[in-house]
Write an enzyme that holds these catalytic residues in place. Structure first.
Site, PDB file in Angstrom:
ATOM      1  N   CYS A  92      67.220  29.894  52.219  1.00  0.00           N
ATOM      2  CA  CYS A  92      67.843  28.649  52.665  1.00  0.00           C
ATOM      3  C   CYS A  92      67.863  27.610  51.530  1.00  0.00           C
ATOM      4  O   CYS A  92      68.547  27.797  50.538  1.00  0.00           O
ATOM      5  CB  CYS A  92      67.131  28.146  53.917  1.00  0.00           C
ATOM      6  SG  CYS A  92      68.013  26.901  54.865  1.00  0.00           S
ATOM      7  N   HIS A  93      67.085  26.534  51.654  1.00  0.00           N
ATOM      8  CA  HIS A  93      66.997  25.516  50.608  1.00  0.00           C
ATOM      9  C   HIS A  93      65.906  25.823  49.586  1.00  0.00           C
ATOM     10  O   HIS A  93      65.756  25.116  48.596  1.00  0.00           O
ATOM     11  CB  HIS A  93      66.759  24.132  51.224  1.00  0.00           C
ATOM     12  CG  HIS A  93      67.949  23.566  51.935  1.00  0.00           C
ATOM     13  ND1 HIS A  93      68.308  23.975  53.205  1.00  0.00           N
ATOM     14  CD2 HIS A  93      68.868  22.658  51.561  1.00  0.00           C
ATOM     15  CE1 HIS A  93      69.401  23.320  53.574  1.00  0.00           C
ATOM     16  NE2 HIS A  93      69.759  22.515  52.597  1.00  0.00           N
ATOM     17  N   GLY A  94      65.137  26.902  49.815  1.00  0.00           N
ATOM     18  CA  GLY A  94      64.063  27.297  48.914  1.00  0.00           C
ATOM     19  C   GLY A  94      64.480  27.461  47.457  1.00  0.00           C
ATOM     20  O   GLY A  94      63.695  27.152  46.553  1.00  0.00           O
TER      21      GLY A  94
END
Length: 180
Positions: free
Chosen positions: A113-115
């Site tokens: 995801c935003h990792g």
């Protein structure tokens, strides 16, 4: 004997804002597959997860702090998403240093995801093909990566996925990287 017996996996997160399923599902499934999973947070208190970046989810008790771990003690690193978690984590120099240490050691680093924001901050995406939540496309391209829209993308030791719907493929890719 489970596929990941003897493997040690580190999951890092902030104490607030990690997307619930992106930490709970990999931790549970990797443990079910035999791995020893250590959850490290910025502080010793509970991790408050969120669902969809807004609704409170489950709390997760970390095993240790990010400052209290050594990359050399683990076989792989998992960086869950959640906008708040990932945005905060990428400003944590200890978290960024862990990403760099895993990459330098040739150990798998999985981010969902935003990792991948933390991967960008660590300077490890240039020349790599990466997927993420779609809003990170420009950030990844500006950091020298090629962005693709796939449920899971593996490039060298980097494993990336887009969102919680991709968790089955994400966890399978982590297992594959550790059993190859």
């Amino acid at each position: 004997m489970a596929a990941l017996d003897g493997k040690k996996i580190l999951v890092i997160a902030t104490n607030y804002g990690v997307e619930q399923d992106e930490i709970v599902v990999p931790v549970d499934q990797l443990r079910e597959r035999g791995a020893t999973v250590t959850v490290a947070a910025q502080e010793t208190g509970s991790i408050q997860t969120l669902v969809g970046d807004k609704d409170p989810g489950k709390t997760v008790d970390p095993d240790t702090t990010i400052a209290g771990v050594n990359a050399g003690s683990f076989d792989a690193l998992v960086v869950p998403g959640g906008t708040i978690n990932a945005d905060t984590l990428r400003t944590d120099q200890q978290a960024v240093s862990l990403v760099s240490a895993f990459v330098e050691a040739g150990a798998p680093v999985a981010a969902i995801c935003h990792g991948p924001w933390t991967l960008i901050e660590a300077g490890v995406v240039s020349g790599k093909t990466i997927t993420s939540f779609p809003s990170l496309q420009s950030d990844l391209r500006n950091a020298g990566a090629e962005w693709v829209d796939r449920e899971v993308q593996v490039d060298g030791g980097l494993i990336t996925s887009r969102n919680p719907d991709d968790l089955p493929a994400f966890v399978d890719a982590i297992e594959s990287a550790l059993t190859a």
